[in-house]
Design a protein around this motif. Sequence first.
Motif, short mmCIF file in Angstrom:
data_model
loop_
_atom_site.label_atom_id
_atom_site.label_comp_id
_atom_site.label_asym_id
_atom_site.label_seq_id
_atom_site.Cartn_x
_atom_site.Cartn_y
_atom_site.Cartn_z
N GLY A 147 -8.10 -5.78 -5.41
CA GLY A 147 -6.80 -5.99 -6.04
C GLY A 147 -5.68 -5.25 -5.34
N ALA A 148 -5.97 -4.07 -4.84
CA ALA A 148 -4.94 -3.29 -4.14
C ALA A 148 -4.51 -4.00 -2.85
N PHE A 149 -5.46 -4.56 -2.14
CA PHE A 149 -5.14 -5.27 -0.89
C PHE A 149 -4.35 -6.55 -1.19
N VAL A 150 -4.73 -7.24 -2.25
CA VAL A 150 -4.01 -8.46 -2.64
C VAL A 150 -2.58 -8.10 -3.04
N LEU A 151 -2.41 -7.04 -3.81
CA LEU A 151 -1.07 -6.63 -4.21
C LEU A 151 -0.22 -6.23 -3.02
N LEU A 152 -0.83 -5.60 -2.04
CA LEU A 152 -0.08 -5.27 -0.82
C LEU A 152 0.42 -6.54 -0.14
N ALA A 153 -0.45 -7.52 -0.03
CA ALA A 153 -0.06 -8.78 0.62
C ALA A 153 0.99 -9.52 -0.19
N GLU A 154 0.77 -9.66 -1.49
CA GLU A 154 1.72 -10.38 -2.34
C GLU A 154 3.07 -9.67 -2.39
N GLY A 155 3.02 -8.35 -2.46
CA GLY A 155 4.28 -7.59 -2.45
C GLY A 155 5.02 -7.76 -1.14
N ALA A 156 4.28 -7.80 -0.04
CA ALA A 156 4.91 -8.01 1.27
C ALA A 156 5.58 -9.38 1.33
N ILE A 157 4.92 -10.39 0.76
CA ILE A 157 5.49 -11.76 0.78
C ILE A 157 6.82 -11.78 0.05
N VAL A 158 6.85 -11.24 -1.14
CA VAL A 158 8.08 -11.25 -1.94
C VAL A 158 9.17 -10.40 -1.29
N GLY A 173 0.35 -3.62 5.98
CA GLY A 173 -0.82 -3.49 6.85
C GLY A 173 -1.19 -2.04 7.09
N GLU A 174 -0.19 -1.20 7.26
CA GLU A 174 -0.44 0.23 7.45
C GLU A 174 -1.06 0.84 6.18
N ALA A 175 -0.56 0.44 5.03
CA ALA A 175 -1.12 0.92 3.76
C ALA A 175 -2.55 0.41 3.60
N ALA A 176 -2.80 -0.83 3.99
CA ALA A 176 -4.15 -1.39 3.91
C ALA A 176 -5.11 -0.62 4.81
N ALA A 177 -4.66 -0.25 6.00
CA ALA A 177 -5.50 0.53 6.92
C ALA A 177 -5.85 1.88 6.30
N ARG A 178 -4.87 2.49 5.62
CA ARG A 178 -5.16 3.76 4.95
C ARG A 178 -6.16 3.57 3.82
N LEU A 179 -6.02 2.49 3.08
CA LEU A 179 -6.98 2.21 2.01
C LEU A 179 -8.39 2.01 2.58
N LEU A 180 -8.46 1.35 3.70
CA LEU A 180 -9.77 1.12 4.32
C LEU A 180 -10.43 2.43 4.74
N CYS A 181 -9.63 3.36 5.14
CA CYS A 181 -10.16 4.66 5.55
C CYS A 181 -10.45 5.56 4.35
N GLY A 182 -10.03 5.12 3.17
CA GLY A 182 -10.24 5.91 1.98
C GLY A 182 -9.23 7.03 1.83
N ALA A 183 -8.18 7.01 2.67
CA ALA A 183 -7.15 8.05 2.61
C ALA A 183 -6.18 7.74 1.47
N GLU A 184 -5.59 8.77 0.96
CA GLU A 184 -4.56 8.59 -0.06
C GLU A 184 -3.28 8.09 0.60
N ALA A 185 -2.52 7.31 -0.14
CA ALA A 185 -1.25 6.81 0.38
C ALA A 185 -0.33 8.00 0.64
N VAL A 186 0.43 7.88 1.70
CA VAL A 186 1.35 8.95 2.08
C VAL A 186 2.68 8.74 1.39
#
Length: 186
Positions: A147-158, A173-186
């Motif tokens: 859901g977080a990745f979908v929201l990133l994409a949908e938010g980017a579209i809007v 995409g940068e936020a998605a990469a951080r999510l993939l690494c398990g890092a907290e958002a900056v």
Amino acid sequence: MDLARARAAALDAAEELFYERGIQAVGMDEIRAASGVSLKRLYTLFPSKSALVQACLEARDIKWRAGLATFVDSRSTPRERLLAVFEWLHEWFSQPGFRGCAFINGFGELGATDASVAGVARAHKEAFRDYVTGLVVAAGRPEESAGAFVLLAEGAIVTAAISGTPEPARQAGEAAARLLCGAEAV
């Protein structure tokens, strides 16, 4: 013009006009003029404007999802495939005439009054969510995180549609990469 060519011409013209100007701003007579399909044939193919809008959105869904899948499938690892979604969005946002998501636009215009438009928009968004969920799981992340990745994409579209810049795709995409690494958002 045979029925198949008339249908294709009407759909192409309607999709372009609806996306460029909005569904409610475009009349059937304008679609007739742009497509070269007589009004009688147009109404034979699509008994109502609602039927034409639904057919346009269904055709766009097929093209949109196929384009995304082709782009994503060109990447070699599951992580690269998931992040390719955001690269593809950036390319889409960079196209001349980008006006956001036709499904969000259509839902915004007619979703409250036309169940068929609302249904097609919901089906498109559900298919996108399912697709991204598959990519997330393949990349080794829990299904619940999709859901977080979908929201990133949908938010980017809007955001890209409103701001007029493709940059939201890079940011998402940068936020998605951080999510993939398990890092907290900056």
